[in-house]
Design a protein around this motif. Structure first.
Motif, PDB file in Angstrom:
ATOM      1  N   GLN A  95       0.848  -1.193   0.000  1.00  0.00           N
ATOM      2  CA  GLN A  95       0.000   0.000   0.000  1.00  0.00           C
ATOM      3  C   GLN A  95       0.884   1.245   0.000  1.00  0.00           C
ATOM      4  O   GLN A  95       1.941   1.268   0.619  1.00  0.00           O
ATOM      5  CB  GLN A  95      -0.877   0.012   1.252  1.00  0.00           C
ATOM      6  N   SER A 126       0.575  10.203 -10.890  1.00  0.00           N
ATOM      7  CA  SER A 126      -0.690  10.199 -10.153  1.00  0.00           C
ATOM      8  C   SER A 126      -0.722   8.946  -9.276  1.00  0.00           C
ATOM      9  O   SER A 126       0.115   8.054  -9.416  1.00  0.00           O
ATOM     10  CB  SER A 126      -1.854  10.175 -11.135  1.00  0.00           C
ATOM     11  N   GLY A 127      -1.696   8.884  -8.366  1.00  0.00           N
ATOM     12  CA  GLY A 127      -1.803   7.728  -7.470  1.00  0.00           C
ATOM     13  C   GLY A 127      -1.909   6.414  -8.226  1.00  0.00           C
ATOM     14  O   GLY A 127      -1.238   5.435  -7.901  1.00  0.00           O
ATOM     15  N   LEU A 162      -6.072   4.023  -3.395  1.00  0.00           N
ATOM     16  CA  LEU A 162      -6.664   4.522  -4.645  1.00  0.00           C
ATOM     17  C   LEU A 162      -8.142   4.881  -4.446  1.00  0.00           C
ATOM     18  O   LEU A 162      -8.837   4.279  -3.641  1.00  0.00           O
ATOM     19  CB  LEU A 162      -6.562   3.443  -5.729  1.00  0.00           C
ATOM     20  N   ASP A 163      -8.622   5.863  -5.235  1.00  0.00           N
ATOM     21  CA  ASP A 163     -10.046   6.172  -5.141  1.00  0.00           C
ATOM     22  C   ASP A 163     -10.845   5.106  -5.904  1.00  0.00           C
ATOM     23  O   ASP A 163     -10.303   4.408  -6.752  1.00  0.00           O
ATOM     24  CB  ASP A 163     -10.328   7.602  -5.610  1.00  0.00           C
ATOM     25  N   PRO A 164     -12.163   4.949  -5.585  1.00  0.00           N
ATOM     26  CA  PRO A 164     -12.928   3.779  -6.042  1.00  0.00           C
ATOM     27  C   PRO A 164     -12.886   3.532  -7.549  1.00  0.00           C
ATOM     28  O   PRO A 164     -12.744   2.379  -7.977  1.00  0.00           O
ATOM     29  CB  PRO A 164     -14.353   4.113  -5.600  1.00  0.00           C
ATOM     30  N   ARG A 182      -9.563   2.268  -8.536  1.00  0.00           N
ATOM     31  CA  ARG A 182      -9.348   0.981  -7.888  1.00  0.00           C
ATOM     32  C   ARG A 182      -9.971  -0.159  -8.711  1.00  0.00           C
ATOM     33  O   ARG A 182      -9.332  -1.181  -8.945  1.00  0.00           O
ATOM     34  CB  ARG A 182      -9.951   0.996  -6.481  1.00  0.00           C
TER      35      ARG A 182
END
Lengths: 378, 306
Positions: free
Chosen positions: B82, B137-138, B166-168, B171
């Motif tokens: 993570q 970016s993430g 991560l955002d949904p 993800r």
């Protein structure tokens, strides 16, 4: 905004400098002399008017930073050349006893234009390469002025002229003290910082001891070391041959070394601790050995903080090394203490000015290195 | 094949992982799921010996991992975590090249491998090779983190909450991509998550852990229909388990001969999608692209434990 607040401050300092005597004329180096203003010199009135004009004009807010920088540099150079002019004009032909020393007016003018210079460079936001160039240009300019002989009539330069060889030797000794103690502190402090990073139980005791060392006043530390090392040199066979002695270079180096340890050790620890846990975990998890994690990940990432320690220590030690002059350790301190003993302020300045210049240049150069080390990381 | 035999880890006499045994077949994706403090991460970290087991064994293809030096073992096992853990002072290419460089691959082979992996993860090699981690970016950083884990072609990949940061939307895409790449490469993968939906979506096998103990190790459908303990049932939640069960099977698997009206559904769509379409369009049956139909009755039968 019509007026620039820092510009007003610089103008106030500068005009006060113009009103005060630029130099002191003394029939010999010990007596107090009479103050002479810039306006009282031939060519002095137009020079004073030009400086006054520069100071007032830079009060206005609308100047581009580059122009401000040019104004600051020309003002700075003009002030220094005025000093040279005063010296060559005031000293009677062939007289080697009379002294022309910089006085309060000179220092205030120098301060005003120095501040203006720093302010202008700050506003200009030059690139890293440009900053290096500026530092080199400034050093070149100072060297050129000194080499030109324009200042040869000034008291400090006269003191220098009569001690040319000694000055070179003391400069070397000073650098050796500052850099030697820094080198030794890095050699011992970085491994110690790494060790307490990996063994947290030892952090409290080690940093505690170094903290106590740091609080001992420098004169007191020398005072303690004179009998201690004197005794060691006298009673331990071979110690004296290795250079151990109660006075001289050895205790000076040891004192500077001890003062350097705390910043080096604590910054090493802080730098290593600042590396994100995920980064360390990934390095191990990918199969790096512990030494590889240290060399390839931890130390490179801690480097900016380590360089900050080098900066602290170097600037601190360049200043502290002056005290070595008290116990025969050499360095620019020799001139400072000789001057104090003889109440010859010019001789004190011969020791103090290069010390200040050295500390300033070392500080700026290391700031630039730290910025370079920060590039590539957020 | 990964065999975990009676593995335990004690801290101050307390078992964080308590006598866990499980086997992951080659090419399978196993998910370790549980609440925080369940011991799932410790179990994962004992496989590459970032945590030393107190007792028990881990065997990879029959070889006891305790017989290998830890750093050499880890170079053969991919590891992604993570927050990606990329080295901030190294470029994307240097990050991905970490393990191949440790293994002493020739330079040209490393460069080729880096480009291959960037392309695999839909990152243009020319644009991304030289970037620094803080310029990503993430989602990009997460992909680089997984690419780095796969660089030396490990047979086993360990991932600890790889999508946690991560955002949904990103993800879901990252999960799909990972599943696809894992199938394509045939890598055995063990993944830790606290998210049961992620476990059901991704896993061939799910290991449910609580208090250091392995409660159940089964295929997702079995976990949904036949939870071993009340805790497992609570963890999956009873409200939408029928829908989760439907999401595990594909339309193509239950297509029957026949004719139906309206637009056709793809055979690769999940039964959950088919049900949603039936309800939305008010039909009792949908035609399947390429022939056959799927009926509401067939869907209903699939949504219940047998």
């Amino acid at each position: 905004m019509l007026l620039s607040p820092p510009g007003v401050l610089f103008a106030l300092i500068g005009t006060a400098g113009l009103a005060l005597p630029l130099v002191q004329f003394k029939p010999n180096r010990i007596v107090t002399g009479e103050g002479i203003g810039l306006h009282a010199l031939p060519l002095g009135l137009p020079l004073a008017a030009a400086l006054c004009g520069l100071l007032l004009a830079t009060c206005l807010g609308r100047w581009p930073a580059a122009l401000r920088l040019a104004a600051a540099v020309s003002g700075f150079v003009t002030v220094i050349l005025s000093l040279g002019l005063a010296a060559s004009h005031l000293t009677p032909e062939g007289n080697t006893i009379a002294r022309v020393s910089p006085a309060s007016g000179f220092w205030l003018l120098l301060l005003a234009f120095g501040l203006m210079l720093a302010d202008a460079v700050g506003r200009l936001r030059p690139s890293l390469a440009m900053r290096w160039l500026m530092l080199a240009a400034a050093l070149g300019l100072v060297a050129a002025i000194l080499a030109s002989g324009l200042l040869d009539g000034v008291s400090v330069m006269r003191e220098y002229a009569s001690r040319r060889d000694l000055f070179g030797r003391e400069a070397q000794a000073h650098l050796m003290l500052a850099f030697g103690s820094l080198g030794a502190a890095l050699l011992v402090g970085i491994p110690a910082g790494i060790a307490i990073f990996q063994a947290p139980r030892w952090r409290g005791p080690v940093l505690g001891v170094l903290n106590i060392l740091q609080t001992i006043p420098s004169l007191a530390l020398f005072g303690i070391m004179i009998p201690v090392f004197g005794w060691v040199a006298a009673s331990l066979p071979g110690a004296a041959r290795l250079g151990v002695a109660g006075i001289g270079v050895f205790p000076a180096l040891v004192a500077l070394f001890l003062y350097s340890l705390l910043p080096v050790v604590s910054n090493t620890l802080a730098g290593l601790s600042g590396v994100p846990a995920a980064t360390r975990d990934a390095a191990l998890g990918l199969g790096m050995t512990r030494p590889q994690v240290l060399a390839q990940v931890l130390v490179p990432l801690a480097l900016p903080v380590l360089l900050a320690a080098v900066r602290i220590v170097l600037v601190q030690n360049i200043g502290l090394a002056v005290i070595a002059g008290l116990i025969g350790g050499g360095g620019f301190g020799t001139f400072v203490f000789q001057g104090l003993n003889q109440t010859a302020m010019d001789l004190v300045l011969l020791g103090a000015l290069p010390t200040i210049a050295l500390a300033l240049v070392a500080g700026i150069a290391l700031d630039l290195l730290i910025q370079a080390a920060h590039r590539g990381t957020p | 094949m990964i065999e975990i035999r009676n593995l335990s880890r004690l801290y101050d006499g307390l078992a964080v992982v308590d006598d866990v045994s499980l086997t992951v077949e080659t090419g399978q994706l196993a998910v370790l799921v549980g609440t925080s403090g369940s011991g799932k991460t410790t179990l994962l970290r004992m496989i590459n010996r970032l945590v030393q087991p107190s007792s028990g064994q881990v065997l990879i293809d029959g070889v006891d991992t305790a017989t290998l030096p830890a750093h050499l073992l880890r170079r053969r096992i991919g590891y992604a975590i993570q927050g990606h853990g990329l080295f901030p002072h190294r470029s994307v290419a240097q990050n991905i090249a970490t393990v191949p460089r440790l293994l002493g691959w020739p330079r040209r082979q490393i460069d080729a491998r880096v480009d291959e992996l960037l392309a695999l993860f839909q990152l243009d090699p020319a644009a991304f090779r030289g970037r620094m981690p803080h310029q990503l970016s993430g989602g990009q950083a997460q992909r680089v983190g997984v690419a780095r884990a796969l660089a030396a072609k490990p047979d086993l990949l360990l991932m600890d909450e790889p999508f946690g940061a991560l955002d949904p939307l990103i993800r879901a895409k990252a999960q799909d991509d990972l599943r696809q790449i894992q199938r394509q490469l045939g890598t055995t993968l063990i993944l830790v998550t606290h998210d049961m939906t992620e476990a059901v979506d991704l896993g061939d096998r799910i290991a449910v852990m609580d208090g250091g103990k392995l409660l159940q190790y089964d295929a997702p459908a079995r976990i949904l229909t036949d939870p071993a303990t009340p805790f497992v049932r609570d963890l999956i939640g009873t409200a939408d388990r029928a829908l989760r069960l439907l999401s595990l099977a594909r339309v193509g698997d239950i297509a029957a001969p026949g004719q139906a009206e309206g637009p056709a559904i793809a055979p690769g769509a999940s039964l959950r999608d088919a049900l949603a379409e039936c309800l939305w369009s008010g039909r009792d049956a949908l035609p399947v692209e390429g022939g056959g139909i799927v009926t509401l009755n067939a869907l209903r039968a699939k949504a219940r434990p047998r």
